[in-house]
Scaffold this active site. Structure first.
Site, mmCIF file in Angstrom:
data_model
loop_
_atom_site.group_PDB
_atom_site.id
_atom_site.type_symbol
_atom_site.label_atom_id
_atom_site.label_comp_id
_atom_site.label_asym_id
_atom_site.label_seq_id
_atom_site.Cartn_x
_atom_site.Cartn_y
_atom_site.Cartn_z
ATOM 1 N N GLN A 1 -9.108 -29.134 25.939
ATOM 2 C CA GLN A 1 -9.059 -27.170 26.518
ATOM 3 C C GLN A 1 -7.129 -26.575 27.016
ATOM 4 O O GLN A 1 -7.008 -27.005 26.308
ATOM 5 C CB GLN A 1 -9.151 -27.282 28.152
ATOM 6 C CG GLN A 1 -11.219 -27.477 28.039
ATOM 7 C CD GLN A 1 -11.940 -28.644 27.490
ATOM 8 O OE1 GLN A 1 -11.653 -29.239 28.467
ATOM 9 N NE2 GLN A 1 -12.298 -28.981 26.588
ATOM 10 N N HIS B 1 -11.159 -30.382 18.182
ATOM 11 C CA HIS B 1 -10.002 -31.201 17.801
ATOM 12 C C HIS B 1 -9.642 -31.222 15.652
ATOM 13 O O HIS B 1 -10.250 -31.943 15.830
ATOM 14 C CB HIS B 1 -9.069 -31.460 18.547
ATOM 15 C CG HIS B 1 -9.268 -31.933 20.435
ATOM 16 N ND1 HIS B 1 -8.031 -32.075 20.731
ATOM 17 C CD2 HIS B 1 -9.033 -30.376 20.479
ATOM 18 C CE1 HIS B 1 -7.832 -31.930 21.742
ATOM 19 N NE2 HIS B 1 -8.639 -30.214 22.051
ATOM 20 N N ASP C 1 -7.497 -23.827 22.865
ATOM 21 C CA ASP C 1 -7.264 -24.217 20.619
ATOM 22 C C ASP C 1 -6.320 -23.289 20.253
ATOM 23 O O ASP C 1 -5.729 -22.241 19.404
ATOM 24 C CB ASP C 1 -8.812 -22.363 20.443
ATOM 25 C CG ASP C 1 -10.091 -22.950 21.030
ATOM 26 O OD1 ASP C 1 -10.176 -24.576 20.542
ATOM 27 O OD2 ASP C 1 -10.534 -22.224 21.831
ATOM 28 N N GLY D 1 -18.983 -22.260 17.256
ATOM 29 C CA GLY D 1 -19.012 -21.101 16.018
ATOM 30 C C GLY D 1 -18.665 -20.617 16.874
ATOM 31 O O GLY D 1 -18.968 -19.121 15.865
#
Ligand code: IMP
Length: 432
Positions: free
Chosen positions: A225, A43, A15, A303
């Protein structure tokens, strides 16, 4: 540059903003290649104010002239891939002749997801990995155990029989876990239907990429990742099941190490992590909540709220080493705009000892306390900046400190989500 092959990897726990950096770099790439992971990745690319989240399809799909490869190192959920292709098409981009699925890539089938969820349920607090439940771990287990099904099998006449045998075997494993078993006929018929649609995309991508290199075309490898989630170098066992580090680009694509020209590490100006596991600079206070809110730190795939903390130079330094990072793409610097002071972790202390690098043992890492230095905030809006000279002195000093702590120059600086909020820094000499 023509013929240049670049690997882009996440230098933290994922992230880091790889989707955006890849999108900016694909301007110069003929091919974009995913080489590990699966649809656990998310992504995000923002184009003209619209946000797109890609999981399996390489981020280069939003540039008409770029070709995209899902390499042999991935585990691919056919249903997930089809859903994503539908979204890409709806956004006005074609995939025919542009998107290729490696015939050596492994398939993720519904039993992998069920086994992933089932295992997580049986683990106790402190043991649970907090996976994305996309079946990634069990699919890589099948690959290493040599019982996996590969994408090339979708083109074979006995694909249905192969799937049937695996579902029956997986049902025995699910029953052993005390989980509900799957309807064999339904799994087989869905897999066969998906295979029919995906078969035209299946290709020998090793051959394709070597052909491209012979023609002098350039390749961008899109890591998913991050280094600290790598199965070998990450905070094991709280990691994913693939090599997210730069070496994975070779094993996951068939492009050899001597054809890699450059490694770019994507580094967020602070740190985040989703899922369980040690995180030395985590902030469990209002500052952490501010980072989450301002940085919109919620998982692109699940989420889930991301855990947030200050920049960790120990992780960045370690990442620079194991990946051979030539340059950083530093992202989300603008998220720090409102802070009076900004902290940077330069070392750890644990069990009466100072750690300058990341310890292998997750227990030791969990006991590590960060040693911080403090920097004054810039309290200004960075988003409109188009060059390093537009940044306040305190922001420039923060960037320079990250460079000196890691020994790696920052070449790309992201100060907002759009393509236009990107500062390219060509050479060290130009900094002043
Ligand atoms: P898995 O990859 O679903 O098995 O999850 C293993 C660990 O990696 C969990 O902590 C996940 O939250 C984390 N993870 C997997 N994919 C990503 C990603 O793309 N970004 C951030 N974390 C990820």
């Amino acid at each position: 540059m023509p013929g240049t092959n670049t690997v882009l990897i996440g230098a933290q726990w994922g992230d880091e903003g790889k989707g955006k950096v890849i999108d900016v770099l694909t301007d110069r790439a003929d091919w974009v290649v995913r080489y590990q992971g699966g649809n656990n990745a998310g992504h995000t690319v923002e184009i003209g104010g619209t946000r797109y989240v890609l999981h399996l399809v390489p981020s280069g799909i939003f540039r008409e002239r770029t070709k995209c490869v899902i390499g042999n190192g991935l585990v691919v959920d056919p249903a997930g891939l089809l859903a994503e292709i539908a979204e890409v098409r709806a956004a006005g981009f074609g995939v025919e002749g542009r998107l290729f699925l490696g015939d050596r890539a492994h398939l993720v089938l519904p039993y992998h997801r069920a086994l992933d969820a089932g295992r997580e349920r049986t683990l106790s607090d402190g043991e649970r990995i907090g996976t994305t439940q996309r079946g990634i771990g069990p699919a890589y287990v099948d690959k290493a155990q040599r019982t996996g099904l590969r994408a090339g099998a979708m083109c074979l006449p006995d694909f249905a029989d192969m799937v049937r045998a695996r579902v029956e075997d997986a049902n025995a494993r699910l029953a052993h876990q005390g989980q509900p078993v799957l309807d064999v006929a339904e799994v087989v018929s869905r897999a066969v239907a998906a295979a029919k649609e995906l078969a035209p995309l299946v290709a020998d991508t090793v051959d394709l990429l070597h052909g491209a290199m012979a023609r002098g075309e350039s390749i961008l490898f899109e890591g998913a990742q991050g280094t600290m989630l790598d199965v070998d170098f990450g905070s094991y066992p709280f990691v994913t099941s693939s090599n997210a580090t730069s070496g994975g680009a070779c094993t996951g694509s068939g492009v050899p190490p001597n054809r890699i020209d450059k490694v770019i590490g994507v580094l967020k100006a602070y740190t985040t992590r989703v899922g369980e596991g040690p995180f030395p600079t985590e902030l469990l206070d209002a500052t952490g909540e501010t980072l989450r809110a301002v940085g919109r730190e919620f998982g692109a795939t699940t989420g889930r709220p991301r855990r947030c903390g200050w920049f960790d130079a120990v992780v960045a330094r370690y990442s620079a080493r194991v990946n051979g990072i030539d340059a950083w793409a530093l992202t989300k610097l603008d998220v720090l705009d409102g802070f009076d002071t900004i902290r940077v972790c330069t070392a750890y202390e644990a069990d009466g000892r100072r750690h300058e690098t990341v310890p292998a043992d997750a227990g030791v890492l969990a006991r590590c306390r960060p040693v911080y230095e403090e920097h004054p905030g810039w309290k200004a809006v960075l988003r409109g900046a188009s060059g390093l000279a537009d940044l306040p002195a305190a922001a420039r000093a923060y960037v320079a400190r990250i460079e000196s702590l890691t020994g790696v120059p920052v070449e790309i600086l992201s100060v907002g989500p759009g393509r236009e909020n990107t500062i390219q820094i060509p050479a060290k000499a130009a900094r002043g």
